[in-house]
Scaffold this motif. Sequence first.
Motif, PDB file in Angstrom:
ATOM      1  N   THR A 194       5.740  -9.279  -5.085  1.00  0.00           N
ATOM      2  CA  THR A 194       4.558  -8.819  -4.357  1.00  0.00           C
ATOM      3  C   THR A 194       4.941  -8.360  -2.948  1.00  0.00           C
ATOM      4  OG1 THR A 194       4.042 -10.985  -3.415  1.00  0.00           O
ATOM      5  CG2 THR A 194       3.121 -10.488  -5.607  1.00  0.00           C
TER       6      THR A 194
ATOM      7  N   GLU B 270       3.534  -9.232  -0.266  1.00  0.00           N
ATOM      8  CA  GLU B 270       3.366 -10.345   0.670  1.00  0.00           C
ATOM      9  C   GLU B 270       4.441 -11.414   0.512  1.00  0.00           C
ATOM     10  OE1 GLU B 270      -0.353  -8.335  -0.528  1.00  0.00           O
ATOM     11  OE2 GLU B 270       1.128  -9.481  -1.677  1.00  0.00           O
TER      12      GLU B 270
ATOM     13  N   LEU C 207       4.998  -2.052  -4.155  1.00  0.00           N
ATOM     14  CA  LEU C 207       3.667  -1.626  -4.585  1.00  0.00           C
ATOM     15  C   LEU C 207       3.372  -2.065  -6.021  1.00  0.00           C
ATOM     16  CD1 LEU C 207       3.226   2.000  -3.168  1.00  0.00           C
ATOM     17  CD2 LEU C 207       2.030  -0.079  -2.464  1.00  0.00           C
TER      18      LEU C 207
ATOM     19  N   ARG D  80       1.186  -5.068  -6.581  1.00  0.00           N
ATOM     20  CA  ARG D  80      -0.255  -4.992  -6.281  1.00  0.00           C
ATOM     21  C   ARG D  80      -1.015  -4.619  -7.547  1.00  0.00           C
ATOM     22  NH1 ARG D  80      -1.163  -0.937  -1.486  1.00  0.00           N
ATOM     23  NH2 ARG D  80      -2.998  -0.643  -2.813  1.00  0.00           N
ATOM     24  N   GLU D  81      -1.948  -5.458  -7.932  1.00  0.00           N
ATOM     25  CA  GLU D  81      -2.703  -5.220  -9.163  1.00  0.00           C
ATOM     26  C   GLU D  81      -3.391  -3.861  -9.151  1.00  0.00           C
ATOM     27  OE1 GLU D  81      -6.575  -7.067 -11.539  1.00  0.00           O
ATOM     28  OE2 GLU D  81      -5.539  -8.292 -10.035  1.00  0.00           O
ATOM     29  N   ASP D  82      -4.016  -3.495  -8.021  1.00  0.00           N
ATOM     30  CA  ASP D  82      -4.756  -2.237  -7.990  1.00  0.00           C
ATOM     31  C   ASP D  82      -3.832  -1.037  -8.165  1.00  0.00           C
ATOM     32  OD1 ASP D  82      -3.567  -2.594  -5.489  1.00  0.00           O
ATOM     33  OD2 ASP D  82      -5.235  -1.712  -4.385  1.00  0.00           O
ATOM     34  N   HIS D  83      -2.617  -1.128  -7.674  1.00  0.00           N
ATOM     35  CA  HIS D  83      -1.662  -0.027  -7.809  1.00  0.00           C
ATOM     36  C   HIS D  83      -1.300   0.189  -9.274  1.00  0.00           C
ATOM     37  CE1 HIS D  83       1.516   2.743  -6.673  1.00  0.00           C
ATOM     38  NE2 HIS D  83       2.409   2.023  -7.335  1.00  0.00           N
TER      39      HIS D  83
ATOM     40  N   ARG E 163      -0.672 -14.097 -10.351  1.00  0.00           N
ATOM     41  CA  ARG E 163       0.431 -14.329  -9.419  1.00  0.00           C
ATOM     42  C   ARG E 163       1.064 -15.679  -9.695  1.00  0.00           C
ATOM     43  NH1 ARG E 163      -0.148 -11.483  -3.652  1.00  0.00           N
ATOM     44  NH2 ARG E 163      -1.309  -9.636  -4.285  1.00  0.00           N
TER      45      ARG E 163
END
Length: 283
Positions: free
Chosen positions: A152, A154, A180, A183-186, A202
């Motif tokens: 991730t 982060e 990237l 990131r789930e949205d990506h 996660r």
Amino acid sequence: MSSDTATIDTTLAAKHRAVWASGDYPAIAADLVAPLGPLLVEATGIGPGDRVLDVAAGTGNVAIPAAQTGASVVASDLTPELLAAGQRIAADRGVVLDWRQANAEELPFADNEFDVVTSAIGVMFAPHHQAAADELLRVCRPGGRVGLLSWTPEGLVGQMFAAMKPFVAQPPPGVQPPPLWGREDHVRELFAGRVHGFAARRGTLDVDRFRSGAAFRDYFKSTYGPTISAYRAIAGDPDRVAALDTALAELGDRFLTRPSVMAWEYLIITAVKSEPGTRHDRS
């Protein structure tokens, strides 16, 4: 693809191969991240009779445990040195699978060839995310599963890439940062309309090896291809080398949650490829 673009992509692929061939990634795979492979095998439900492709397989952290379930497995990677190391590991464990050199953005496999397509901390490093995502889905059969495990932004590895960014050259146009994929949205956007049953969770990998941020930095400075590449880029500037030394040591100290233990965050994504002509606006 124009001839100019093809030349640029070939050059970029060669640079990526050189990065991952430098250092000692097989040691990282064995000493630090080996537990991630079985996690992805379990998450994707791989078992006997499955035809599996592991993309950017490295030394086989997913491919080998997948083959141990009785699945028929192909491990593909851009870097022949990593494939050779994986072949030796598989032979030592008595595991049989196929090893193929391949670019994740141009896989040499037929449409709909595999029941399961996986990648753990591998395809995330392909420079053009949409091209790689398209290939993952192309070679997976309708109703087949796709499983990804990525660091991730982060987490520690994502933050390590952020710390190194000021010290390396800007990537070519169109190249996206590896974290990237964490990131789930990506990833939803990359797969949009072509999958269903999309699930993301996660987790953290506890790494009990480094007693200080400096120890973490020195290990990656000598072992991990992208870090080695960053230091080579600034080798003639002692002040920048010292600044990167400090940044990586401070990062390592920040992620030491208890003596000698770091929690490295990852994201696991699983999805099912939709049937032709079916579009899922919400996966």
